[in-house]
Design a protein around this motif. Structure first.
Motif, PDB file in Angstrom:
ATOM      1  N   ARG A 126       5.539 -25.462   8.577  1.00 12.57           N
ATOM      2  CA  ARG A 126       4.913 -25.853   7.313  1.00 12.57           C
ATOM      3  C   ARG A 126       3.432 -25.493   7.224  1.00 12.57           C
ATOM      4  NH1 ARG A 126       7.940 -30.067   4.688  1.00 12.57           N
ATOM      5  NH2 ARG A 126       9.781 -30.632   5.908  1.00 12.57           N
ATOM      6  N   ALA A 127       2.820 -25.154   8.343  1.00  9.41           N
ATOM      7  CA  ALA A 127       1.363 -24.962   8.323  1.00  9.41           C
ATOM      8  C   ALA A 127       0.922 -23.971   9.394  1.00  9.41           C
ATOM      9  CB  ALA A 127       0.657 -26.300   8.517  1.00  9.41           C
ATOM     10  N   TYR A 128      -0.172 -23.266   9.087  1.00  7.73           N
ATOM     11  CA  TYR A 128      -0.778 -22.306   9.999  1.00  7.73           C
ATOM     12  C   TYR A 128      -2.293 -22.476   9.925  1.00  7.73           C
ATOM     13  CZ  TYR A 128       3.827 -20.201   9.378  1.00  7.73           C
ATOM     14  OH  TYR A 128       5.171 -20.003   9.309  1.00  7.73           O
ATOM     15  N   SER A 129      -2.974 -21.994  10.939  1.00  9.04           N
ATOM     16  CA  SER A 129      -4.430 -22.096  10.922  1.00  9.04           C
ATOM     17  C   SER A 129      -5.047 -20.889  11.617  1.00  9.04           C
ATOM     18  CB  SER A 129      -4.895 -23.395  11.597  1.00  9.04           C
ATOM     19  OG  SER A 129      -4.487 -23.427  12.956  1.00  9.04           O
ATOM     20  N   VAL A 130      -6.302 -20.627  11.278  1.00 12.19           N
ATOM     21  CA  VAL A 130      -7.061 -19.533  11.886  1.00 12.19           C
ATOM     22  C   VAL A 130      -8.459 -20.053  12.196  1.00 12.19           C
ATOM     23  CG1 VAL A 130      -7.923 -17.174  11.649  1.00 12.19           C
ATOM     24  CG2 VAL A 130      -5.800 -17.841  10.488  1.00 12.19           C
ATOM     25  N   LEU A 131      -8.917 -19.819  13.407  1.00 11.04           N
ATOM     26  CA  LEU A 131     -10.300 -20.120  13.754  1.00 11.04           C
ATOM     27  C   LEU A 131     -11.050 -18.803  13.815  1.00 11.04           C
ATOM     28  CD1 LEU A 131     -12.413 -22.252  14.575  1.00 11.04           C
ATOM     29  CD2 LEU A 131     -11.868 -21.685  16.964  1.00 11.04           C
ATOM     30  N   TYR A 132     -12.102 -18.690  13.015  1.00 14.22           N
ATOM     31  CA  TYR A 132     -12.961 -17.518  13.013  1.00 14.22           C
ATOM     32  C   TYR A 132     -14.237 -17.851  13.780  1.00 14.22           C
ATOM     33  CZ  TYR A 132     -10.012 -16.246   9.011  1.00 14.22           C
ATOM     34  OH  TYR A 132      -8.951 -15.981   8.177  1.00 14.22           O
ATOM     35  N   SER A 133     -14.664 -16.962  14.643  1.00 15.08           N
ATOM     36  CA  SER A 133     -15.948 -17.131  15.325  1.00 15.08           C
ATOM     37  C   SER A 133     -16.844 -15.969  14.902  1.00 15.08           C
ATOM     38  CB  SER A 133     -15.764 -17.136  16.850  1.00 15.08           C
ATOM     39  OG  SER A 133     -15.148 -15.951  17.295  1.00 15.08           O
ATOM     40  N   TRP A 134     -18.027 -16.296  14.390  1.00 14.17           N
ATOM     41  CA  TRP A 134     -18.931 -15.263  13.907  1.00 14.17           C
ATOM     42  C   TRP A 134     -20.185 -15.206  14.765  1.00 14.17           C
ATOM     43  CZ3 TRP A 134     -23.739 -17.023  12.780  1.00 14.17           C
ATOM     44  CH2 TRP A 134     -23.878 -18.373  12.407  1.00 14.17           C
ATOM     45  N   SER A 135     -20.795 -14.047  14.806  1.00 15.43           N
ATOM     46  CA  SER A 135     -22.065 -13.881  15.511  1.00 15.43           C
ATOM     47  C   SER A 135     -22.894 -12.834  14.772  1.00 15.43           C
ATOM     48  CB  SER A 135     -21.849 -13.451  16.968  1.00 15.43           C
ATOM     49  OG  SER A 135     -21.191 -12.198  17.034  1.00 15.43           O
ATOM     50  N   THR A 136     -24.186 -13.074  14.725  1.00 16.25           N
ATOM     51  CA  THR A 136     -25.097 -12.132  14.071  1.00 16.25           C
ATOM     52  C   THR A 136     -26.325 -11.919  14.946  1.00 16.25           C
ATOM     53  OG1 THR A 136     -26.267 -13.898  12.866  1.00 16.25           O
ATOM     54  CG2 THR A 136     -24.396 -12.862  11.761  1.00 16.25           C
ATOM     55  N   TYR A 137     -26.857 -10.725  14.870  1.00 18.91           N
ATOM     56  CA  TYR A 137     -28.115 -10.436  15.561  1.00 18.91           C
ATOM     57  C   TYR A 137     -28.962  -9.545  14.675  1.00 18.91           C
ATOM     58  CZ  TYR A 137     -31.581  -8.898  18.899  1.00 18.91           C
ATOM     59  OH  TYR A 137     -32.777  -8.645  19.528  1.00 18.91           O
ATOM     60  N   THR A 138     -30.159 -10.004  14.361  1.00 15.44           N
ATOM     61  CA  THR A 138     -31.104  -9.229  13.551  1.00 15.44           C
ATOM     62  C   THR A 138     -32.485  -9.224  14.191  1.00 15.44           C
ATOM     63  OG1 THR A 138     -31.530 -11.203  12.191  1.00 15.44           O
ATOM     64  CG2 THR A 138     -29.885  -9.630  11.379  1.00 15.44           C
ATOM     65  N   GLY A 139     -32.503  -9.283  15.516  1.00 16.58           N
ATOM     66  CA  GLY A 139     -33.767  -9.306  16.241  1.00 16.58           C
ATOM     67  C   GLY A 139     -34.024 -10.667  16.854  1.00 16.58           C
ATOM     68  N   GLY A 140     -35.025 -10.732  17.706  1.00 13.97           N
ATOM     69  CA  GLY A 140     -35.362 -11.995  18.342  1.00 13.97           C
ATOM     70  C   GLY A 140     -34.775 -12.103  19.726  1.00 13.97           C
ATOM     71  N   ALA A 141     -34.839 -13.306  20.284  1.00 12.59           N
ATOM     72  CA  ALA A 141     -34.444 -13.515  21.671  1.00 12.59           C
ATOM     73  C   ALA A 141     -32.940 -13.510  21.866  1.00 12.59           C
ATOM     74  CB  ALA A 141     -35.030 -14.827  22.175  1.00 12.59           C
ATOM     75  N   HIS A 142     -32.177 -13.918  20.844  1.00 11.07           N
ATOM     76  CA  HIS A 142     -30.740 -14.017  21.020  1.00 11.07           C
ATOM     77  C   HIS A 142     -30.026 -13.962  19.669  1.00 11.07           C
ATOM     78  CE1 HIS A 142     -31.055 -18.113  19.489  1.00 11.07           C
ATOM     79  NE2 HIS A 142     -31.992 -18.354  20.391  1.00 11.07           N
ATOM     80  N   ALA A 143     -28.731 -13.730  19.742  1.00 10.86           N
ATOM     81  CA  ALA A 143     -27.907 -13.757  18.540  1.00 10.86           C
ATOM     82  C   ALA A 143     -27.636 -15.203  18.129  1.00 10.86           C
ATOM     83  CB  ALA A 143     -26.599 -13.022  18.795  1.00 10.86           C
ATOM     84  N   ASN A 144     -27.199 -15.372  16.911  1.00 12.79           N
ATOM     85  CA  ASN A 144     -26.754 -16.678  16.441  1.00 12.79           C
ATOM     86  C   ASN A 144     -25.239 -16.620  16.269  1.00 12.79           C
ATOM     87  OD1 ASN A 144     -26.829 -19.321  15.554  1.00 12.79           O
ATOM     88  ND2 ASN A 144     -27.352 -18.780  13.450  1.00 12.79           N
ATOM     89  N   TYR A 145     -24.580 -17.771  16.397  1.00 17.30           N
ATOM     90  CA  TYR A 145     -23.133 -17.763  16.283  1.00 17.30           C
ATOM     91  C   TYR A 145     -22.629 -19.117  15.792  1.00 17.30           C
ATOM     92  CZ  TYR A 145     -23.088 -20.205  20.838  1.00 17.30           C
ATOM     93  OH  TYR A 145     -23.280 -21.094  21.868  1.00 17.30           O
ATOM     94  N   GLY A 146     -21.394 -19.112  15.316  1.00 13.79           N
ATOM     95  CA  GLY A 146     -20.796 -20.334  14.803  1.00 13.79           C
ATOM     96  C   GLY A 146     -19.336 -20.105  14.452  1.00 13.79           C
ATOM     97  N   TYR A 147     -18.785 -20.970  13.588  1.00 12.34           N
ATOM     98  CA  TYR A 147     -17.350 -20.987  13.361  1.00 12.34           C
ATOM     99  C   TYR A 147     -17.011 -21.196  11.894  1.00 12.34           C
ATOM    100  CZ  TYR A 147     -17.778 -21.919  18.332  1.00 12.34           C
ATOM    101  OH  TYR A 147     -18.133 -21.839  19.652  1.00 12.34           O
ATOM    102  N   PHE A 148     -15.789 -20.842  11.557  1.00 14.81           N
ATOM    103  CA  PHE A 148     -15.195 -21.107  10.256  1.00 14.81           C
ATOM    104  C   PHE A 148     -13.713 -21.318  10.497  1.00 14.81           C
ATOM    105  CE2 PHE A 148     -12.818 -18.978   6.701  1.00 14.81           C
ATOM    106  CZ  PHE A 148     -12.970 -19.985   5.774  1.00 14.81           C
ATOM    107  N   SER A 149     -13.150 -22.371   9.944  1.00 14.00           N
ATOM    108  CA  SER A 149     -11.720 -22.626  10.130  1.00 14.00           C
ATOM    109  C   SER A 149     -10.984 -22.518   8.808  1.00 14.00           C
ATOM    110  CB  SER A 149     -11.496 -24.017  10.745  1.00 14.00           C
ATOM    111  OG  SER A 149     -11.858 -25.048   9.842  1.00 14.00           O
TER     112      SER A 149
END
Length: 269
Positions: A126-149
């Motif tokens: 009856r149900a399905y799900s997807v977890l998306y993990s995103w990451s971006t880098y536009t300079g600086g010390a490190h990339a940023n990242y997070g999630y979307f469900s």
């Protein structure tokens, strides 16, 4: 702008520069969610493009989204996932356009990018799900990242709190109590995550935030909550939780606990 197809079969005309992803994302994810059965019938599809400025054509900004198809043979679930991928791709392109026009595109020490990976799950028939993990880098010390469900019923509609809980007005305050005490019960946490308003940890549970109200449109809005056959897992990126050094914060709630506070057993049948 190149766009994503609704089904994997249409992908071959999308982009010859980006290969098909060999495997699903293995980014930092709740171990509880990782132990839940994935949807084995889905195939990863990758779409994307690159942008570059006349000033620094040798330093392009690349953006891509890898998403699953094959849930229902191009039916409503596949279409809903494809539509979400389109939106994520547009966000990635927007990140690139902003970076290219910022004037800093020639100063980044590493290649700039916006990438989205994904992981498909079968909750039940009856149900399905997807977890998306995103990451971006536009300079600086490190990339940023997070999630979307994305949590979907078999007809392709979003699984909302109103559908998960038959009496959401009663169940959601109970869910919030579990979430609040779950984060505050950890030794080093003096407050709830910033995503929920940074309420100080105290014996008395504060009122539920808007993200966990009966009017909330999706489980994603409640903290990128992913429904699986085992229960639900909240996924907060570093800056949505506490700080980048502390990393992402997860909170897992078993199905049995959800049922006790009023979740609909039929979702898992």
């Amino acid at each position: 702008m190149r766009t994503l197809p609704a089904v994997a079969a249409a992908f071959s005309v999308l982009s010859l520069s980006l290969p098909l992803c060999a495997q699903w994302t293995e980014d930092v994810i709740s171990e509880f969610a990782m132990s839940a059965p994935r949807f084995s019938g889905a195939a990863p599809v990758t779409g994307g493009d690159s942008l570059s400025s006349q000033k620094c054509p040798e330093s392009p900004f690349e953006y891509s989204v890898t998403y699953p198809q094959g849930f229902d043979g191009g039916g409503p679930v596949d279409k809903a996932v494809g539509a979400a991928a389109e939106r994520l791709l547009a966000i990635g392109r927007g990140e690139g356009e902003g970076f290219i026009s910022s004037g800093a595109e020639c100063e980044s020490p590493e290649p700039a990018y916006a990438r989205v990976g994904s992981l498909p799950f079968r909750v039940s028939s009856r149900a399905y799900s997807v977890l998306y993990s995103w990451s971006t880098y536009t300079g600086g010390a490190h990339a940023n990242y997070g999630y979307f469900s994305q949590n979907l019923l078999a007809d392709g509609s979003e699984l909302t709190f109103q559908r998960l809980f038959s009496d959401s007005a009663r169940s959601l305050p109970l869910l919030w109590e579990i979430v609040y005490k779950g984060y505050c019960g950890r030794d080093d946490n003096l407050e709830a995550p910033s995503f929920f308003g940074s309420q100080p940890c105290a014996p008395a549970v504060p009122p539920a935030p808007a993200q966990l109200s009966p009017e909330a449109a999706s489980l994603d809005m409640a903290g990128h909550a992913l429904l699986t056959s085992l229960g639900v897992s909240f996924h907060l990126g570093p800056y949505e939780a506490y700080s980048f050094p502390q990393g992402p914060q997860f909170l897992d709630i078993p199905k049995e606990t959800l049922l006790k506070i009023g979740a609909d057993q039929e979702i898992w049948r």
